[in-house]
Design a protein around this motif. Structure first.
Motif, PDB file in Angstrom:
ATOM      1  N   TYR A   1       0.824  -1.205   0.000  1.00 33.87           N
ATOM      2  CA  TYR A   1       0.000   0.000   0.000  1.00 33.87           C
ATOM      3  C   TYR A   1       0.863   1.262   0.000  1.00 33.87           C
ATOM      4  N   ALA A   2       1.968   1.225   0.720  1.00 38.14           N
ATOM      5  CA  ALA A   2       2.835   2.403   0.823  1.00 38.14           C
ATOM      6  C   ALA A   2       3.345   2.852  -0.543  1.00 38.14           C
ATOM      7  N   ARG A   3       3.501   1.911  -1.438  1.00 29.45           N
ATOM      8  CA  ARG A   3       4.035   2.264  -2.753  1.00 29.45           C
ATOM      9  C   ARG A   3       2.992   2.906  -3.656  1.00 29.45           C
ATOM     10  N   TRP A   4       1.842   2.289  -3.828  1.00 29.17           N
ATOM     11  CA  TRP A   4       0.838   2.783  -4.780  1.00 29.17           C
ATOM     12  C   TRP A   4      -0.579   2.868  -4.216  1.00 29.17           C
ATOM     13  N   GLY A   5      -0.773   2.351  -3.032  1.00 29.84           N
ATOM     14  CA  GLY A   5      -2.124   2.205  -2.500  1.00 29.84           C
ATOM     15  C   GLY A   5      -2.942   3.473  -2.417  1.00 29.84           C
ATOM     16  N   HIS A   6      -2.291   4.589  -2.102  1.00 29.75           N
ATOM     17  CA  HIS A   6      -3.067   5.822  -1.947  1.00 29.75           C
ATOM     18  C   HIS A   6      -3.761   6.228  -3.254  1.00 29.75           C
ATOM     19  N   TRP A   7      -3.191   5.836  -4.386  1.00 23.93           N
ATOM     20  CA  TRP A   7      -3.824   6.187  -5.667  1.00 23.93           C
ATOM     21  C   TRP A   7      -5.145   5.456  -5.872  1.00 23.93           C
ATOM     22  N   THR A   8      -5.343   4.340  -5.162  1.00 23.36           N
ATOM     23  CA  THR A   8      -6.621   3.631  -5.285  1.00 23.36           C
ATOM     24  C   THR A   8      -7.774   4.485  -4.777  1.00 23.36           C
ATOM     25  N   LEU A   9      -7.471   5.492  -3.962  1.00 25.11           N
ATOM     26  CA  LEU A   9      -8.527   6.364  -3.450  1.00 25.11           C
ATOM     27  C   LEU A   9      -9.187   7.179  -4.559  1.00 25.11           C
ATOM     28  N   LEU A  10      -8.528   7.287  -5.705  1.00 20.93           N
ATOM     29  CA  LEU A  10      -9.173   7.955  -6.839  1.00 20.93           C
ATOM     30  C   LEU A  10     -10.330   7.109  -7.377  1.00 20.93           C
ATOM     31  N   LEU A  11     -10.411   5.860  -6.934  1.00 22.49           N
ATOM     32  CA  LEU A  11     -11.529   4.983  -7.301  1.00 22.49           C
ATOM     33  C   LEU A  11     -12.583   4.930  -6.197  1.00 22.49           C
ATOM     34  N   SER A  12     -12.480   5.802  -5.223  1.00 23.96           N
ATOM     35  CA  SER A  12     -13.420   5.781  -4.100  1.00 23.96           C
ATOM     36  C   SER A  12     -14.848   6.118  -4.524  1.00 23.96           C
ATOM     37  N   TRP A  13     -15.030   6.615  -5.711  1.00 20.32           N
ATOM     38  CA  TRP A  13     -16.368   6.935  -6.211  1.00 20.32           C
ATOM     39  C   TRP A  13     -17.057   5.708  -6.818  1.00 20.32           C
ATOM     40  N   VAL A  14     -16.307   4.654  -7.106  1.00 17.71           N
ATOM     41  CA  VAL A  14     -16.846   3.480  -7.808  1.00 17.71           C
ATOM     42  C   VAL A  14     -17.768   2.694  -6.877  1.00 17.71           C
ATOM     43  N   PRO A  15     -18.980   2.390  -7.341  1.00 21.27           N
ATOM     44  CA  PRO A  15     -19.887   1.582  -6.519  1.00 21.27           C
ATOM     45  C   PRO A  15     -19.260   0.240  -6.143  1.00 21.27           C
ATOM     46  N   ILE A  16     -19.607  -0.250  -5.013  1.00 16.52           N
ATOM     47  CA  ILE A  16     -19.209  -1.538  -4.427  1.00 16.52           C
ATOM     48  C   ILE A  16     -17.769  -1.523  -3.904  1.00 16.52           C
ATOM     49  N   ILE A  17     -16.793  -1.079  -4.696  1.00 18.88           N
ATOM     50  CA  ILE A  17     -15.399  -1.140  -4.233  1.00 18.88           C
ATOM     51  C   ILE A  17     -14.923   0.148  -3.558  1.00 18.88           C
ATOM     52  N   GLY A  18     -15.567   1.263  -3.857  1.00 13.53           N
ATOM     53  CA  GLY A  18     -15.082   2.551  -3.358  1.00 13.53           C
ATOM     54  C   GLY A  18     -15.114   2.692  -1.850  1.00 13.53           C
ATOM     55  N   ASP A  19     -16.216   2.291  -1.229  1.00 12.51           N
ATOM     56  CA  ASP A  19     -16.331   2.430   0.222  1.00 12.51           C
ATOM     57  C   ASP A  19     -15.323   1.544   0.957  1.00 12.51           C
ATOM     58  N   PRO A  20     -15.180   0.272   0.578  1.00 11.12           N
ATOM     59  CA  PRO A  20     -14.139  -0.537   1.232  1.00 11.12           C
ATOM     60  C   PRO A  20     -12.727   0.021   1.039  1.00 11.12           C
ATOM     61  N   LEU A  21     -12.466   0.671  -0.101  1.00  9.29           N
ATOM     62  CA  LEU A  21     -11.141   1.269  -0.308  1.00  9.29           C
ATOM     63  C   LEU A  21     -10.850   2.339   0.742  1.00  9.29           C
ATOM     64  N   THR A  22     -11.877   3.096   1.118  1.00  6.44           N
ATOM     65  CA  THR A  22     -11.663   4.142   2.118  1.00  6.44           C
ATOM     66  C   THR A  22     -11.440   3.534   3.507  1.00  6.44           C
ATOM     67  N   LEU A  23     -12.058   2.394   3.758  1.00  4.57           N
ATOM     68  CA  LEU A  23     -11.834   1.669   5.007  1.00  4.57           C
ATOM     69  C   LEU A  23     -10.405   1.123   5.052  1.00  4.57           C
ATOM     70  N   VAL A  24      -9.967   0.526   3.955  1.00  8.50           N
ATOM     71  CA  VAL A  24      -8.604  -0.002   3.863  1.00  8.50           C
ATOM     72  C   VAL A  24      -7.585   1.118   4.055  1.00  8.50           C
ATOM     73  N   ALA A  25      -7.876   2.289   3.511  1.00  7.00           N
ATOM     74  CA  ALA A  25      -6.958   3.419   3.676  1.00  7.00           C
ATOM     75  C   ALA A  25      -6.761   3.748   5.153  1.00  7.00           C
ATOM     76  N   GLY A  26      -7.806   3.630   5.938  1.00 12.07           N
ATOM     77  CA  GLY A  26      -7.673   3.841   7.374  1.00 12.07           C
ATOM     78  C   GLY A  26      -6.815   2.770   8.024  1.00 12.07           C
ATOM     79  N   VAL A  27      -7.059   1.522   7.663  1.00 15.52           N
ATOM     80  CA  VAL A  27      -6.261   0.417   8.207  1.00 15.52           C
ATOM     81  C   VAL A  27      -4.788   0.613   7.846  1.00 15.52           C
ATOM     82  N   MET A  28      -4.538   1.090   6.635  1.00 18.02           N
ATOM     83  CA  MET A  28      -3.161   1.276   6.161  1.00 18.02           C
ATOM     84  C   MET A  28      -2.533   2.570   6.656  1.00 18.02           C
TER      85      MET A  28
END
Length: 146
Positions: free
Chosen positions: A86-113
């Protein structure tokens, strides 16, 4: 009119959490009514959605305190390995936080990370506002003659 704005905020906030809510229908309905300011609608929808995502981020940050429990879904070793990825590229996945189904879990993972809040807010705000702007443009284009 205040109730329309408030309803949009609540729908956008709830939709950004892990609850199965939709804010897009509320936004489109308010846009189609013609009684609301476009920029205020976009700002309120984005603010509500970003704040809902912050709830997920906070949940992610607090869930790690349970990592020593047997029921925790990943081992400490797996969590450390995931942090490295996650430290390498994970934060860029937050640009997909708008996508239905996967976006909300991505924001949760960002907190865990342990994503820094400033970068989380920046990336999630860009993603969420772009989604609402695109939705508004498509809705208004559909309404315009020609």
């Amino acid at each position: 009119m205040l109730m329309g704005y408030l309803g949009l905020f609540v729908a956008a906030f709830g939709a950004a959490t892990l609850l199965p809510l939709q804010s897009e229908a509320v936004l489109i309905g308010l846009l189609l009514s013609g009684h609301y300011n476009l920029w205020l609608l976009l700002g309120i929808a984005t603010l509500g959605n970003v704040l809902g995502s912050v709830v997920n981020w906070l949940l992610g940050r607090s869930v790690e305190r349970f990592k020593e429990r047997r029921w925790f879904p990943v081992s400490a070793k797996q969590l450390d390995k995931a942090r490295g990825h996650y430290a390498r590229w994970g934060h860029w996945t937050l640009l997909l936080s708008w996508v239905p189904i996967i976006g909300d879990p991505l924001t949760l993972v960002a907190g865990v990370m342990r994503e820094p809040l400033w970068r989380f807010l920046l990336l999630v705000s860009v993603a969420k506002s772009a989604r609402y702007i695109a939705l508004a443009v498509l809705t208004l284009m559909h309404l315009s003659p020609g």
